[in-house]
Design a protein around this motif. Structure first.
Motif, PDB file in Angstrom:
ATOM      1  N   ASN A 259       0.823  -1.220   0.000  1.00 48.04           N
ATOM      2  CA  ASN A 259       0.000   0.000   0.000  1.00 48.04           C
ATOM      3  C   ASN A 259       0.857   1.270   0.000  1.00 48.04           C
ATOM      4  O   ASN A 259       0.384   2.333  -0.416  1.00 48.04           O
ATOM      5  N   MET A 260       2.106   1.139   0.458  1.00 49.77           N
ATOM      6  CA  MET A 260       2.995   2.301   0.445  1.00 49.77           C
ATOM      7  C   MET A 260       3.266   2.784  -0.977  1.00 49.77           C
ATOM      8  O   MET A 260       3.585   3.957  -1.189  1.00 49.77           O
ATOM      9  N   ASN A 261       3.144   1.880  -1.944  1.00 47.47           N
ATOM     10  CA  ASN A 261       3.395   2.260  -3.338  1.00 47.47           C
ATOM     11  C   ASN A 261       2.462   3.372  -3.805  1.00 47.47           C
ATOM     12  O   ASN A 261       2.777   4.087  -4.760  1.00 47.47           O
ATOM     13  N   ASP A 262       1.309   3.488  -3.135  1.00 43.85           N
ATOM     14  CA  ASP A 262       0.329   4.509  -3.510  1.00 43.85           C
ATOM     15  C   ASP A 262       0.195   5.608  -2.467  1.00 43.85           C
ATOM     16  O   ASP A 262      -0.772   6.370  -2.490  1.00 43.85           O
ATOM     17  N   ASP A 263       1.169   5.689  -1.572  1.00 46.27           N
ATOM     18  CA  ASP A 263       1.130   6.673  -0.488  1.00 46.27           C
ATOM     19  C   ASP A 263       2.349   7.592  -0.601  1.00 46.27           C
ATOM     20  O   ASP A 263       3.449   7.208  -0.182  1.00 46.27           O
ATOM     21  N   PRO A 264       2.185   8.785  -1.158  1.00 46.24           N
ATOM     22  CA  PRO A 264       3.340   9.675  -1.359  1.00 46.24           C
ATOM     23  C   PRO A 264       4.101   9.982  -0.073  1.00 46.24           C
ATOM     24  O   PRO A 264       5.333  10.088  -0.098  1.00 46.24           O
ATOM     25  N   ASP A 265       3.396  10.132   1.039  1.00 40.95           N
ATOM     26  CA  ASP A 265       4.072  10.445   2.296  1.00 40.95           C
ATOM     27  C   ASP A 265       4.991   9.301   2.729  1.00 40.95           C
ATOM     28  O   ASP A 265       6.131   9.531   3.156  1.00 40.95           O
ATOM     29  N   MET A 266       4.507   8.070   2.604  1.00 39.33           N
ATOM     30  CA  MET A 266       5.325   6.931   3.010  1.00 39.33           C
ATOM     31  C   MET A 266       6.456   6.675   2.019  1.00 39.33           C
ATOM     32  O   MET A 266       7.537   6.236   2.405  1.00 39.33           O
ATOM     33  N   LEU A 267       6.221   6.955   0.752  1.00 36.34           N
ATOM     34  CA  LEU A 267       7.309   6.825  -0.217  1.00 36.34           C
ATOM     35  C   LEU A 267       8.429   7.814   0.090  1.00 36.34           C
ATOM     36  O   LEU A 267       9.614   7.509  -0.102  1.00 36.34           O
ATOM     37  N   GLU A 268       8.052   8.975   0.586  1.00 31.97           N
ATOM     38  CA  GLU A 268       9.063   9.956   0.984  1.00 31.97           C
ATOM     39  C   GLU A 268       9.881   9.448   2.177  1.00 31.97           C
ATOM     40  O   GLU A 268      11.099   9.634   2.232  1.00 31.97           O
ATOM     41  N   VAL A 269       9.216   8.767   3.100  1.00 33.15           N
ATOM     42  CA  VAL A 269       9.925   8.181   4.247  1.00 33.15           C
ATOM     43  C   VAL A 269      10.875   7.094   3.769  1.00 33.15           C
ATOM     44  O   VAL A 269      12.045   7.031   4.186  1.00 33.15           O
ATOM     45  N   LEU A 270      10.396   6.215   2.882  1.00 30.16           N
ATOM     46  CA  LEU A 270      11.248   5.155   2.351  1.00 30.16           C
ATOM     47  C   LEU A 270      12.471   5.726   1.645  1.00 30.16           C
ATOM     48  O   LEU A 270      13.588   5.213   1.774  1.00 30.16           O
ATOM     49  N   ALA A 271      12.255   6.792   0.889  1.00 27.30           N
ATOM     50  CA  ALA A 271      13.368   7.430   0.187  1.00 27.30           C
ATOM     51  C   ALA A 271      14.376   7.999   1.171  1.00 27.30           C
ATOM     52  O   ALA A 271      15.589   7.944   0.935  1.00 27.30           O
ATOM     53  N   ASP A 272      13.884   8.518   2.273  1.00 27.88           N
ATOM     54  CA  ASP A 272      14.758   9.101   3.275  1.00 27.88           C
ATOM     55  C   ASP A 272      15.566   8.032   4.001  1.00 27.88           C
ATOM     56  O   ASP A 272      16.746   8.218   4.306  1.00 27.88           O
ATOM     57  N   VAL A 273      14.942   6.885   4.259  1.00 28.67           N
ATOM     58  CA  VAL A 273      15.604   5.823   5.014  1.00 28.67           C
ATOM     59  C   VAL A 273      16.564   5.032   4.138  1.00 28.67           C
ATOM     60  O   VAL A 273      17.720   4.798   4.504  1.00 28.67           O
ATOM     61  N   TYR A 274      16.101   4.596   2.956  1.00 33.27           N
ATOM     62  CA  TYR A 274      16.900   3.693   2.122  1.00 33.27           C
ATOM     63  C   TYR A 274      17.016   4.108   0.654  1.00 33.27           C
ATOM     64  O   TYR A 274      17.569   3.354  -0.151  1.00 33.27           O
ATOM     65  N   ASN A 275      16.456   5.251   0.275  1.00 31.47           N
ATOM     66  CA  ASN A 275      16.419   5.630  -1.143  1.00 31.47           C
ATOM     67  C   ASN A 275      15.638   4.622  -1.981  1.00 31.47           C
ATOM     68  O   ASN A 275      15.975   4.369  -3.138  1.00 31.47           O
ATOM     69  N   TRP A 276      14.600   4.051  -1.383  1.00 27.24           N
ATOM     70  CA  TRP A 276      13.731   3.122  -2.095  1.00 27.24           C
ATOM     71  C   TRP A 276      12.501   3.855  -2.623  1.00 27.24           C
ATOM     72  O   TRP A 276      12.099   4.889  -2.094  1.00 27.24           O
ATOM     73  N   GLU A 277      11.885   3.265  -3.663  1.00 27.69           N
ATOM     74  CA  GLU A 277      10.729   3.873  -4.310  1.00 27.69           C
ATOM     75  C   GLU A 277       9.458   3.054  -4.147  1.00 27.69           C
ATOM     76  O   GLU A 277       8.418   3.404  -4.692  1.00 27.69           O
ATOM     77  N   GLY A 278       9.530   1.960  -3.409  1.00 33.91           N
ATOM     78  CA  GLY A 278       8.369   1.102  -3.222  1.00 33.91           C
ATOM     79  C   GLY A 278       8.780  -0.349  -3.128  1.00 33.91           C
ATOM     80  O   GLY A 278       9.954  -0.673  -2.907  1.00 33.91           O
ATOM     81  N   PHE A 279       7.773  -1.254  -3.312  1.00 37.02           N
ATOM     82  CA  PHE A 279       8.007  -2.682  -3.146  1.00 37.02           C
ATOM     83  C   PHE A 279       7.371  -3.467  -4.276  1.00 37.02           C
ATOM     84  O   PHE A 279       6.378  -3.045  -4.880  1.00 37.02           O
TER      85      PHE A 279
END
Length: 303
Positions: A259-279
């Motif tokens: 579900n994070m793949n469709d959540d811009p706020d959580m994608l921003e967190v993932l990018a901050d932690v690991y530079n990831w764009e989703g799963f």
């Protein structure tokens, strides 16, 4: 090669006492061995400064707590072995595991992969060789032909930091890594790059492209560090769980991360932690190429 140690740093006091693996009223085990838990511990592997990662990741834990309806607490480990041991001892239930650490965790801690990370639009990546901009080293061949260079890397069990580059350099002609290079295990990818900048190392091996983790601190990092080569493709890091969690909980965890793949706020967190764009979905077989490399280094790693 020195024996790896499974040390870790908790994000909050008393975390291990409240982890679902301890014998408390918060954990019920069904007769068939499937665990029903009332709280989860999410383990992170180190890719940057531990304290900064802990702070950056807190919104992720809040999101998961809300999605799953149970408390989720995070813990950043100081090395990959500590994260595997935490899963084996049931002190971590869900974990972000790099490819090699996942292979070990599957073998030692009965871990089960659910998803793999998407980064730069891909579910795979390469390891890269980094040198200072003014270095005389221009290629991987230069590393092979020069003995005594200082090599900085994250951890002996790091897929991109050590294992895939080590295999590649041996395939290209290095007979003994321990005598050919002076090796320094520095604990994080950005620290390996800083070792090159500080003149403590001649080259560093990292994930692609680890330089972005230092861009805020060192805006011209892409000019100060040159990439001289890469390895073959490696499947991305995993989102894995203890396999003895209930199937229902595993499905809920998988859906929460998808579900994070469709959540811009959580994608921003993932990018901050690991530079990831989703799963993306993942299977154990996706990591066979990593198992092949592991088989070459298993004896050294277990020393």
């Amino acid at each position: 090669m020195k024996k790896l140690k499974g040390l870790f740093i908790g994000l909050s006091a008393g975390l291990l006492m409240t982890a679902c693996g301890t014998e408390t009223a918060d954990t019920d085990t069904e007769s068939d061995g499937v665990e029903e838990v009332e709280e989860l511990v999410l383990g992170y592997f180190p890719s940057a400064d531990v304290a900064n990662m802990a702070e950056s990741a807190r919104p992720l834990e809040e999101y998961l707590s809300d999605q799953l309806g149970i408390p989720v607490t995070g813990e950043v480990m100081t090395d990959y072995t500590g994260l595997i041991e935490a899963m084996r001892n049931k002190n971590a239930d869900v974990a972000f595991l790099p490819p090699f650490a996942y292979v070990q965790a599957e073998e030692r801690a009965n871990a089960e992969v659910l998803l793999k990370a998407i980064r730069d639009g891909s579910d795979s990546y390469v390891a890269q060789y980094n040198v200072a901009a003014d270095s005389d080293i221009d290629s991987i061949d230069d590393l092979i032909e020069s003995e005594g260079l200082v090599w900085a890397f994250t951890d002996y069990t790091s897929t991109s930091g050590y294992l895939f580059p080590a295999q590649q350099m041996m395939d290209l002609g290095v007979d003994d890594l321990d005598t050919h290079f002076t090796q320094i295990d520095v604990g994080a990818h950005d620290t390996a790059l800083l070792s090159v900048l500080d003149g403590q190392a001649d080259f560093a091996t990292t994930f692609e492209d680890a330089r972005v983790r230092l861009e805020d601190e060192i805006p011209d990092i892409f000019e100060q560090i040159r990439v001289i080569g890469t390895t073959e493709e490696i499947p991305n890091a995993t989102l894995s769980v203890r396999s003895d969690l209930s199937e229902d909980l595993k499905e809920r965890i998988e859906n929460a991360f998808l579900n994070m793949n469709d959540d811009p706020d959580m994608l921003e967190v993932l990018a901050d932690v690991y530079n990831w764009e989703g799963f993306a979905p993942a299977e154990s077989e996706d990591y066979d190429v990593v198992r092949d490399v592991y088989s070459q280094f298993e004896d050294l790693i277990e020393e």
